[in-house]
Design a protein around this motif. Structure first.
Motif, PDB file in Angstrom:
ATOM      1  N   ALA A 231     -13.693   3.994  92.144  1.00 43.09           N
ATOM      2  CA  ALA A 231     -12.693   4.633  93.004  1.00 43.09           C
ATOM      3  C   ALA A 231     -12.472   3.801  94.262  1.00 43.09           C
TER       4      ALA A 231
ATOM      5  N   PHE B 214     -13.216   9.388  99.648  1.00 38.57           N
ATOM      6  CA  PHE B 214     -12.438   9.596 100.866  1.00 38.57           C
ATOM      7  C   PHE B 214     -13.112  10.522 101.856  1.00 38.57           C
ATOM      8  N   SER B 215     -13.903  11.458 101.342  1.00 34.45           N
ATOM      9  CA  SER B 215     -14.471  12.423 102.280  1.00 34.45           C
ATOM     10  C   SER B 215     -15.753  11.918 102.922  1.00 34.45           C
TER      11      SER B 215
ATOM     12  N   THR C 110     -12.328  13.283  85.938  1.00 34.02           N
ATOM     13  CA  THR C 110     -12.646  14.019  87.152  1.00 34.02           C
ATOM     14  C   THR C 110     -11.966  13.342  88.338  1.00 34.02           C
ATOM     15  N   LEU C 111     -11.732  14.123  89.379  1.00 29.95           N
ATOM     16  CA  LEU C 111     -11.209  13.533  90.611  1.00 29.95           C
ATOM     17  C   LEU C 111     -12.314  13.423  91.646  1.00 29.95           C
ATOM     18  N   GLU C 112     -13.491  13.837  91.209  1.00 28.04           N
ATOM     19  CA  GLU C 112     -14.650  13.862  92.099  1.00 28.04           C
ATOM     20  C   GLU C 112     -14.878  12.515  92.810  1.00 28.04           C
ATOM     21  N   ASN C 113     -14.703  11.426  92.034  1.00 25.48           N
ATOM     22  CA  ASN C 113     -14.972  10.092  92.594  1.00 25.48           C
ATOM     23  C   ASN C 113     -14.141   9.834  93.827  1.00 25.48           C
ATOM     24  N   PHE C 114     -12.838  10.153  93.724  1.00 26.01           N
ATOM     25  CA  PHE C 114     -11.962   9.891  94.860  1.00 26.01           C
ATOM     26  C   PHE C 114     -12.282  10.843  96.007  1.00 26.01           C
ATOM     27  N   ARG C 115     -12.608  12.091  95.634  1.00 27.78           N
ATOM     28  CA  ARG C 115     -12.954  13.055  96.686  1.00 27.78           C
ATOM     29  C   ARG C 115     -14.182  12.547  97.442  1.00 27.78           C
ATOM     30  N   ASP C 116     -15.173  12.080  96.679  1.00 31.71           N
ATOM     31  CA  ASP C 116     -16.377  11.533  97.319  1.00 31.71           C
ATOM     32  C   ASP C 116     -16.045  10.341  98.196  1.00 31.71           C
TER      33      ASP C 116
ATOM     34  N   SER D 255     -12.469   4.927  87.322  1.00 37.92           N
ATOM     35  CA  SER D 255     -12.483   5.641  88.603  1.00 37.92           C
ATOM     36  C   SER D 255     -12.215   7.132  88.414  1.00 37.92           C
TER      37      SER D 255
ATOM     38  N   ALA E 294     -17.671   6.324  91.320  1.00 37.58           N
ATOM     39  CA  ALA E 294     -17.337   6.273  92.741  1.00 37.58           C
ATOM     40  C   ALA E 294     -17.050   4.838  93.165  1.00 37.58           C
TER      41      ALA E 294
END
Lengths: 427, 407
Positions: free
Chosen positions: A402, A184-185, A176-182, A55, A399
């Protein structure tokens, strides 16, 4: 767990000091448990951890195939011999390939007019080395040979090969934290979360209520009771794939029997797309409510398929209730509904709450049913279906992982709660 | 309020209610059976039922009263429906309407008698009123549950025996033309085996399921014995964590397993499935078996130990023979889980030659494959499980209740 009672006490001093026999016993237990523990650790616990790892990684489905060098060659005959082009391409769009080695068998009779940089020629072999082939790039190597006539044909089967090293995307150190950002946002994330809870809570409640009624029906002696009990379990034991598709076909808006019958009988005007309509507006006393059609249908399916489990548990509990209580209540003049309300229900509430928690967790986890019925369309996408959608439909494994982390976190919370409040005697 | 608990009120309610229910069941089942569309008129059906109840209210004893109920109920239905009970006209469809008349009359009369038997006239006590109300509710419960359970299975079976044209022309016509010959009737099945390779799918599923059972037992028998009989540190914690494994959702495991198995080349193999399936069934099987082992008398094993057998011999010669019923339950139960499994088969298998039934049926779910084929596939997947289930029902019900069953 009173099993220690029917065994001789091996150690009079207590369990702190362990004699050789006790140690041997513990050793044997470890050997006996090893296969089970190992397979569960490898296939359940390790993936759980791996899921957290993934994730945080920018992995897509395509990255699972390790990047490789694609080599194509074309040979053209010239007056003095032949020329050839080797085209190298990196199949990956994101990862570089290092230490690329390209080579081919050559005939000692051929002479190379000019040796490109990084290449070497032995009589039998031509080899080129590249330090790095960046992602999604092509490199062309051109060679011109002086050779006897006919060599061009021969060169057609000189079997050029290419190899190189690439990092394994799963084990390298890019995070990366991109997965979580994707996750949740995304606008639909909160919708998905809401749908998940509506589906889980109502599906669980409906299955338990149906199961309670079914158990009430069978909690009496009559001929054919065994047959009916077997029949009531059908939805639960039949393969999900079979019953889900049977429902899909039954509810089809164009050629399904339910719509056809309702239309012919004049109950509805036009066909209802039970599994494909997000919501319809229903006007009730001047208030319009958006009624989620597809979601209600999958909840109905959930109740239909899982009421047998609740029914089995509740029936087993009912049959262990002491009948003297009912007799006493009847003598005291209690009516059947009063007996049900004040005697049966308090006796059953324990097993029903256990069922609620268990089924809540399993319904929350349920993927097959919704996936087969609607594929997560028309407002029925739950978190687990979202995991699949992210990871395999949009091909973004990271993603998906995540979202799976979110699923697991919610679930862990509920499981802990479950063990905390579950009455011990019901386990 | 108490005055409402009058026998006349109960008679009216019971009569009207069962008039509706009997008529509705009759209409739907006749429609699905014959293809002729029948529908219920609430007034005529309710009045018919009321007639039967009224006759019983005033004349309770003997066959003649029963006959009178049936005749009155049927007569009211026919008259109010304008000589076309439930829409099947007496002259246009004499056979259908005859069946409707007889069944409606007889069934309504029987049910109303059963629900109202022993009810005194006048104001009823609360107990009596509720007793009679509950009788109707229970009767309705039987009808309701049987209907909702059977309907999808009936549609599945009948669709698989129909042809594309007849399904399109009338989606309600599930009548079977037995004169058409076996080959026409079972055409979908024949095509599935001949063209879509369902023979292979069936073999694959059987292989995977049987192997899963074998591996699961091999792993969990010693494990369950250890948890039930041996003392070691962490036993309590282990018993509890077995239950926690139940809670792990398969979907969380799918992504890592997919990734790792892809790179190891285990995806798209039966071996991959045979690693994953036992891992998901071992905890349940272990939990069920250890419960049973604990219930066996330890004295027998002790005698064996005294006579010089080692633990493994004790398990093989004493414990296992005694635990045969539990082994049967666990095997069947694991077999059914493996047979029905969908998610991993769907994610892992790409080659048609490796497909299990679940995976094969999903591939039939496209607009190019006629839906009677899809349903025939569903029937093929369902029949072995249902036969096994009915055959060993007693074992399985215990197992289902004891193990709580994943899913």
């Amino acid at each position: 767990m009173t099993d220690a009672a029917h065994r001789p006490a091996r150690n009079a001093k207590g369990s702190r000091t362990r004699g050789p026999l006790a140690r041997a016993e513990a050793g044997l237990a470890r050997i006996m448990l090893f296969p089970s523990v190992f397979i569960v650790a490898a296939i359940v616990l390790f993936p759980l951890l791996a899921n957290f790892w993934i994730s945080f990684k920018p992995v897509t489905l395509g990255d699972l195939r390790p990047p490789s060098v694609l080599l194509s060659d074309r040979v053209r005959a010239t007056d003095t011999g032949f020329t050839t082009d080797w085209r190298l391409r990196n199949t990956s769009r994101s990862a570089a390939i290092t230490n690329v080695v390209v080579g081919a068998r050559v005939d000692p009779a051929w002479t190379l007019q000019e040796l490109p940089e990084n290449c070497e020629r032995t009589p039998e072999r031509l080899t080129c080395r590249l330090e790095e082939l960046p992602p999604a790039t092509r490199i062309r190597l051109r060679f011109a040979f002086e050779a006897p006539p006919g060599a061009a044909d021969q060169a057609d089967d000189w079997e050029p090969t290419a190899s190189g090293d690439s990092e394994n995307i799963l084990t390298n150190a890019s995070f990366t934290l991109e997965n979580f950002r994707d996750a949740f946002s995304a606008r639909e994330f909160w919708t998905v979360l809401r749908v998940t809870f509506v589906y889980t809570i109502f599906g669980t409640l409906a299955a338990i209520v149906l199961g309670l009624f079914a158990a009430l029906l069978l909690d009496r002696d009559f001929r054919g009771r065994g047959i009916l009990r077997g029949l009531f379990l059908f939805p639960y034991v039949a393969p999900v794939i079979a019953v889900a598709f049977a429902w899909v076909i039954l509810l089809d808006p164009f050629s399904g029997s339910v719509n056809a019958y309702l239309k012919e009988a004049g109950v509805i005007g036009g066909a209802i797309n039970f599994l494909g309509t997000r919501s319809v507006e229903i006007g009730l006393f001047g208030i319009t409510v958006d009624f989620p059609v597809a979601l209600s249908t999958v909840i109905a399916f959930e109740a239909w398929r899982y009421f047998p489990l609740s029914f089995l548990f509740i029936l087993a509990r009912m049959q262990s209730i002491n009948t003297e209580m009912f007799e006493a209540a009847r003598v005291d003049g209690a009516s059947p509904f009063q007996i049900f309300r004040y005697i049966s229900i308090p006796q059953l509430i324990g097993i029903m709450s256990v069922l609620f928690l268990l089924r809540f967790i399993w319904t929350f986890n349920k993927f097959d049913d919704i996936f087969l019925l609607t594929g997560g369309a028309s407002g029925t996408r739950t978190l687990v279906v979202d995991v699949y959608e992210q990871a395999f439909a949009i091909s973004n494994l990271g993603a998906g992982a995540a979202v799976a982390v979110v699923v697991f976190t919610v679930l862990l919370t509920f499981s802990l709660l479950f063990f905390r409040i579950m009455p011990k005697e019901e386990l | 309020m108490a005055a409402l608990r009058h026998s006349l009120v109960m008679t009216t309610l019971t009569g009207v209610f069962w008039g509706w229910i009997v008529a509705a069941c009759l209409a739907v089942s006749m429609t699905l059976f014959s293809g002729q569309i029948l529908s219920v008129d609430l007034i005529s059906a309710g009045a018919g039922g009321l007639g039967a109840a009224a006759v019983y209210h005033f004349w309770k004893k003997g066959w003649l009263s029963f006959a009178a109920q049936a005749v009155v109920a049927a007569d009211i239905l026919v008259t109010l429906d304008g000589n076309a009970p439930l829409g099947a006209s007496l002259t246009g469809a004499p056979a259908t309407s005859a069946i409707i008349i007889v069944v409606f009359g007889v069934v309504t009369a029987l049910v109303v008698r059963a629900c109202l038997a022993g009810m005194p006239k006048g104001v009823l006590s609360r107990s009596l009123f509720e007793t009679h109300l509950i009788r109707s509710m229970i009767g309705f419960g039987y009808v309701f549950f049987t209907a909702i359970v059977l309907l999808p299975f009936y549609i599945m079976l009948m669709t698989s025996l129909k042809s594309q044209q007849s399904l399109m022309s009338n989606p309600l016509d599930y009548s079977i033309d037995l004169g058409a010959g076996i080959e026409t009737l079972f055409r979908s099945y024949i095509e599935l085996f001949a063209i879509y390779d369902f023979g292979t799918f069936l073999l694959n599923t059987t292989f995977v399921s049987v192997m899963t059972v074998a591996i699961t037992l091999l792993f969990c028998v010693p494990g369950a014995y250890a948890v039930a009989r041996l003392r070691f540190r962490g036993r309590k914690a282990l018993s509890r964590s077995i239950l926690m494994i139940y809670m792990v959702p398969a979907i969380v495991l799918v992504i890592p397993l997919y990734a790792v198995f892809s790179q190891l080349g285990l995806r798209n193999t039966h071996l991959g499935l045979l690693i994953v399936y036992p891992a998901t069934t071992v905890p349940v099987a272990l939990y069920m078996l250890q419960g049973y082992f604990k219930g066996l008398p330890f004295e027998l094993e002790e005698a064996g130990l005294m006579d010089g057998l080692n633990r493994w011999q004790v398990i093989a010669k004493i414990t296992l023979p005694l635990a045969m019923p539990a082994m049967a339950t666990v095997s069947l139960y694991v077999f059914m889980i493996a047979w029905n499994e969908f998610l991993f088969a769907f994610m892992f298998l790409d080659d048609t030659s490796l497909f299990t039934l679940s995976r094969g049926i999903v591939s039939l779910n496209s607009s190019e494959v006629p839906r009677q084929h899809l349903m025939a596939g569903a029937v093929i997947a369902t029949i072995p499980v249902l036969v096994l289930f009915l055959w060993f029902e007693r074992f399985l019900v215990q197992g289902l209740a004891a193990g709580g069953v994943k899913g």
